[in-house]
Write a protein that holds these residues in place. Structure first.
Motif, mmCIF file in Angstrom:
data_model
loop_
_atom_site.group_PDB
_atom_site.id
_atom_site.type_symbol
_atom_site.label_atom_id
_atom_site.label_comp_id
_atom_site.label_asym_id
_atom_site.label_seq_id
_atom_site.Cartn_x
_atom_site.Cartn_y
_atom_site.Cartn_z
ATOM 1 N N PHE A 180 37.886 48.243 40.208
ATOM 2 C CA PHE A 180 38.461 48.534 41.235
ATOM 3 C C PHE A 180 40.043 47.848 41.286
ATOM 4 O O PHE A 180 40.326 47.303 40.514
ATOM 5 C CB PHE A 180 37.898 47.733 42.346
ATOM 6 C CG PHE A 180 37.865 46.307 42.096
ATOM 7 C CD1 PHE A 180 38.662 45.469 42.666
ATOM 8 C CD2 PHE A 180 36.526 45.730 41.589
ATOM 9 C CE1 PHE A 180 38.603 43.897 42.360
ATOM 10 C CE2 PHE A 180 36.541 44.382 41.355
ATOM 11 C CZ PHE A 180 37.672 43.520 41.925
ATOM 12 N N TYR A 181 40.703 48.653 42.022
ATOM 13 C CA TYR A 181 42.188 47.714 42.195
ATOM 14 C C TYR A 181 42.383 47.796 43.604
ATOM 15 O O TYR A 181 42.189 48.628 44.577
ATOM 16 C CB TYR A 181 43.142 48.788 41.574
ATOM 17 C CG TYR A 181 44.475 48.812 41.827
ATOM 18 C CD1 TYR A 181 45.221 47.953 41.301
ATOM 19 C CD2 TYR A 181 45.391 49.253 43.123
ATOM 20 C CE1 TYR A 181 46.792 47.501 41.296
ATOM 21 C CE2 TYR A 181 46.669 49.239 43.183
ATOM 22 C CZ TYR A 181 47.371 48.240 42.518
ATOM 23 O OH TYR A 181 48.675 48.163 42.964
ATOM 24 N N TRP A 191 43.035 43.545 40.389
ATOM 25 C CA TRP A 191 42.080 44.633 39.594
ATOM 26 C C TRP A 191 40.907 43.960 39.079
ATOM 27 O O TRP A 191 40.750 42.692 38.897
ATOM 28 C CB TRP A 191 42.941 44.921 38.446
ATOM 29 C CG TRP A 191 42.185 45.934 37.507
ATOM 30 C CD1 TRP A 191 42.003 47.195 37.276
ATOM 31 C CD2 TRP A 191 41.200 45.469 36.361
ATOM 32 N NE1 TRP A 191 41.200 47.621 36.497
ATOM 33 C CE2 TRP A 191 40.787 46.581 35.722
ATOM 34 C CE3 TRP A 191 41.171 44.096 35.680
ATOM 35 C CZ2 TRP A 191 39.786 46.426 34.718
ATOM 36 C CZ3 TRP A 191 40.318 44.093 34.681
ATOM 37 C CH2 TRP A 191 39.801 45.071 34.026
ATOM 38 N N GLY A 192 39.856 44.581 38.931
ATOM 39 C CA GLY A 192 38.717 43.909 38.546
ATOM 40 C C GLY A 192 37.270 44.841 38.199
ATOM 41 O O GLY A 192 37.755 46.092 38.415
ATOM 42 N N LEU A 193 36.403 44.344 37.884
ATOM 43 C CA LEU A 193 35.228 45.108 37.509
ATOM 44 C C LEU A 193 34.070 44.624 38.425
ATOM 45 O O LEU A 193 33.896 43.041 38.175
ATOM 46 C CB LEU A 193 34.708 45.020 35.923
ATOM 47 C CG LEU A 193 35.874 45.526 35.143
ATOM 48 C CD1 LEU A 193 35.405 45.458 33.640
ATOM 49 C CD2 LEU A 193 35.918 46.941 35.420
ATOM 50 N N LEU A 194 33.255 45.087 39.108
ATOM 51 C CA LEU A 194 31.990 44.603 39.818
ATOM 52 C C LEU A 194 30.790 45.113 38.895
ATOM 53 O O LEU A 194 30.577 46.323 38.934
ATOM 54 C CB LEU A 194 32.166 45.081 41.281
ATOM 55 C CG LEU A 194 31.368 44.305 42.242
ATOM 56 C CD1 LEU A 194 31.662 42.716 42.438
ATOM 57 C CD2 LEU A 194 31.068 44.847 43.579
ATOM 58 N N VAL A 207 44.281 38.621 39.380
ATOM 59 C CA VAL A 207 45.388 38.615 40.414
ATOM 60 C C VAL A 207 46.602 38.118 39.956
ATOM 61 O O VAL A 207 46.747 37.771 38.652
ATOM 62 C CB VAL A 207 44.912 37.471 41.474
ATOM 63 C CG1 VAL A 207 43.517 37.866 42.148
ATOM 64 C CG2 VAL A 207 44.783 36.079 40.798
ATOM 65 N N MET A 208 47.547 38.279 40.753
ATOM 66 C CA MET A 208 48.934 38.205 40.009
ATOM 67 C C MET A 208 49.315 36.879 40.053
ATOM 68 O O MET A 208 50.318 36.411 39.464
ATOM 69 C CB MET A 208 50.033 39.110 40.714
ATOM 70 C CG MET A 208 49.879 40.520 40.509
ATOM 71 S SD MET A 208 50.927 41.637 41.474
ATOM 72 C CE MET A 208 51.096 43.108 40.407
ATOM 73 N N ALA A 238 48.085 47.592 37.487
ATOM 74 C CA ALA A 238 48.521 48.851 37.685
ATOM 75 C C ALA A 238 47.598 49.495 38.503
ATOM 76 O O ALA A 238 46.372 49.285 38.310
ATOM 77 C CB ALA A 238 48.893 49.632 36.505
ATOM 78 N N PRO A 239 48.065 50.467 39.502
ATOM 79 C CA PRO A 239 46.975 51.119 40.093
ATOM 80 C C PRO A 239 45.955 51.979 39.269
ATOM 81 O O PRO A 239 46.494 52.427 38.255
ATOM 82 C CB PRO A 239 47.634 52.006 41.020
ATOM 83 C CG PRO A 239 48.907 51.285 41.193
ATOM 84 C CD PRO A 239 49.310 50.495 39.925
ATOM 85 N N LEU A 240 44.953 52.117 39.654
ATOM 86 C CA LEU A 240 44.043 53.326 38.964
ATOM 87 C C LEU A 240 44.682 54.627 39.154
ATOM 88 O O LEU A 240 44.611 55.426 38.280
ATOM 89 C CB LEU A 240 42.753 53.300 39.554
ATOM 90 C CG LEU A 240 41.687 51.983 39.489
ATOM 91 C CD1 LEU A 240 40.462 52.155 39.942
ATOM 92 C CD2 LEU A 240 42.146 51.312 38.185
ATOM 93 N N TYR A 241 45.324 54.988 40.225
ATOM 94 C CA TYR A 241 46.128 56.189 40.377
ATOM 95 C C TYR A 241 47.205 55.688 41.174
ATOM 96 O O TYR A 241 47.279 55.360 42.395
ATOM 97 C CB TYR A 241 45.188 57.154 41.107
ATOM 98 C CG TYR A 241 45.928 58.650 41.661
ATOM 99 C CD1 TYR A 241 46.235 59.451 40.551
ATOM 100 C CD2 TYR A 241 46.708 58.604 42.748
ATOM 101 C CE1 TYR A 241 46.986 60.780 40.787
ATOM 102 C CE2 TYR A 241 47.397 59.867 43.085
ATOM 103 C CZ TYR A 241 47.409 60.849 42.080
ATOM 104 O OH TYR A 241 48.185 61.895 42.370
ATOM 105 N N GLU A 242 48.439 56.152 40.651
ATOM 106 C CA GLU A 242 49.804 55.680 41.351
ATOM 107 C C GLU A 242 50.236 56.897 41.964
ATOM 108 O O GLU A 242 50.147 58.045 41.507
ATOM 109 C CB GLU A 242 50.744 55.146 40.441
ATOM 110 C CG GLU A 242 52.079 54.810 41.066
ATOM 111 C CD GLU A 242 52.190 53.896 42.170
ATOM 112 O OE1 GLU A 242 51.525 54.048 43.285
ATOM 113 O OE2 GLU A 242 52.676 52.817 41.858
ATOM 114 N N PHE A 243 50.705 56.712 43.375
ATOM 115 C CA PHE A 243 51.379 57.682 44.193
ATOM 116 C C PHE A 243 52.891 58.054 43.346
ATOM 117 O O PHE A 243 53.735 56.894 43.246
ATOM 118 C CB PHE A 243 51.471 57.392 45.679
ATOM 119 C CG PHE A 243 50.357 57.625 46.393
ATOM 120 C CD1 PHE A 243 48.934 57.506 45.560
ATOM 121 C CD2 PHE A 243 50.450 57.777 47.666
ATOM 122 C CE1 PHE A 243 47.844 57.815 46.434
ATOM 123 C CE2 PHE A 243 49.092 57.987 48.575
ATOM 124 C CZ PHE A 243 47.826 57.784 47.788
#
Length: 252
Positions: A180-181, A191-194, A207-208, A238-243
Motif C-alpha cells: 500500500f501507499y 508505504w508499506g506491506l500488510l 513514513v517520511m 513513491a506512489p504505486l501509480y503516479e498521475f
C-alpha cells in the motif's frame, strides 16, 4: 483483499484522527508552495496564508508544493528543514471524486473484487464527465487499475485532509501480502506491506518524518488487529501509480 483493505482503512483513519488532535507545534510536517525564486539561494514561499522569504541549499521548483518541518533558529527566526516534494497526486485540491469514511465503508461492504467494483463505477462516471479535468482524473484512476493498482481518493473533515490510498497484491518469496501507499497533505506519504499470518497481522510501514512515526507508534493500541509492527523512516516514498503532468494540466 476486502478484509485487508478494511484493515488498511483503519490504519489510515487512526493516523488522520490522531493528527487532528495534534495542535500545531511544529511536531508534524507543514505544507508550503514555492512562489518565486529570488537571488541566489533565496525563495519566496507560501505557508498557509502567510508568505515568507527563506534560504534553501536544496534546489526548489517554482510552483511546486513541498512538505517541511518548521522550527526556530537560535536568533528566533523561522527555519525549514527536511523539504520533500509532494507527488502529482496532491497537485490540485479540487479533486472531482472524493470518498469520505462513510462512502469507503459502503465500498468495503461489497463482496465483489474491489478492482472490478471500482472499474465499473469509474466507467459509468467517465461517460458523464462534465469537464476535461474530471475526464482526465477518472482516466488516470482507470489507468491505475490496468497496472493492478487500486487508487482511492479520500476526503476527511476539511480540505486540508484530502488524500489518496493505493494498494495492490504483492508476492514476496512464497508469501502474499497487500502493498500500500497513502498520501495526505498534513502527514506526508507512507508505504508499506500488510501481512496476514496465522499468528496475526503484521504491519511493515515506512513514513517520511520521525514525528509521523511517533504519532503512529503512540496510537497502535487502537489497532487491536495488528500483532506486530515495524516502522521505518524514508524520505523517498513513491506512489504505486503516479498521475502524470500531461493529464493533470488539462483545464476544463
Amino acid at each position: 483483499m476486502i478484509k485487508q483493505l478494511s484493515q488498511l482503512a483503519q490504519i489510515q483513519n487512526t493516523m488522520q484522527n490522531s493528527a487532528k488532535t495534534t495542535q500545531f507545534n511544529a511536531t508534524l510536517p507543514i505544507k508550503l508552495e514555492v512562489m518565486e525564486k529570488l537571488q541566489g539561494i533565496r525563495y519566496m514561499l507560501k505557508v498557509g496564508n502567510a508568505t515568507i522569504e527563506t534560504k534553501s541549499l536544496k534546489e526548489l521548483q517554482v510552483g511546486s508544493k513541498y512538505w517541511a518541518m518548521m522550527g526556530r533558529s537560535s536568533a528566533g527566526g523561522i527555519t525549514l528543514s527536511n523539504l520533500i516534494k509532494q507527488p502529482n497526486l496532491l497537485k490540485d485540491s479540487n479533486i472531482p471524486l472524493k470518498l469520505n469514511e462513510k462512502a469507503l465503508s459502503q465500498f468495503l461492504q461489497n463482496s465483489e473484487n474491489p478492482l472490478d467494483v471500482m472499474k465499473g463505477f469509474l466507467t459509468d462516471r467517465l461517460a458523464n464527465a462534465e469537464s476535461k479535468w474530471e475526464f482526465a482524473f477518472l482516466s488516470h484512476m482507470l489507468m491505475s487499475l490496468k497496472h493492478k493498482v487500486l487508487t482511492i481518493p479520500l476526503h476527511y473533515d476539511d480540505e486540508s485532509k484530502n488524500g489518496f490510498m493505493q494498494l495492490r497484491k504483492k508476492r514476496v518469496k512464497e508469501e502474499t501480502c497487500l502493498e500500500f501507499y497513502s498520501v495526505f497533505s498534513n502527514l506526508g506519504a507512507t508505504w508499506g506491506l500488510l501481512w496476514d499470518f496465522k499468528e496475526g497481522v503484521r504491519l511493515d510501514i515506512s513514513v517520511m518524518y520521525e514525528s509521523v512515526a511517533r504519532l503512529l507508534n503512540n496510537n497502535l493500541d487502537s489497532l487491536a488487529f495488528i500483532k506486530e509492527t515495524h516502522i521505518n523512516i524514508h524520505s523517498d516514498i513513491a506512489p504505486l501509480y503516479e498521475f502524470s503532468d500531461s493529464l493533470l494540466d488539462l483545464e476544463g
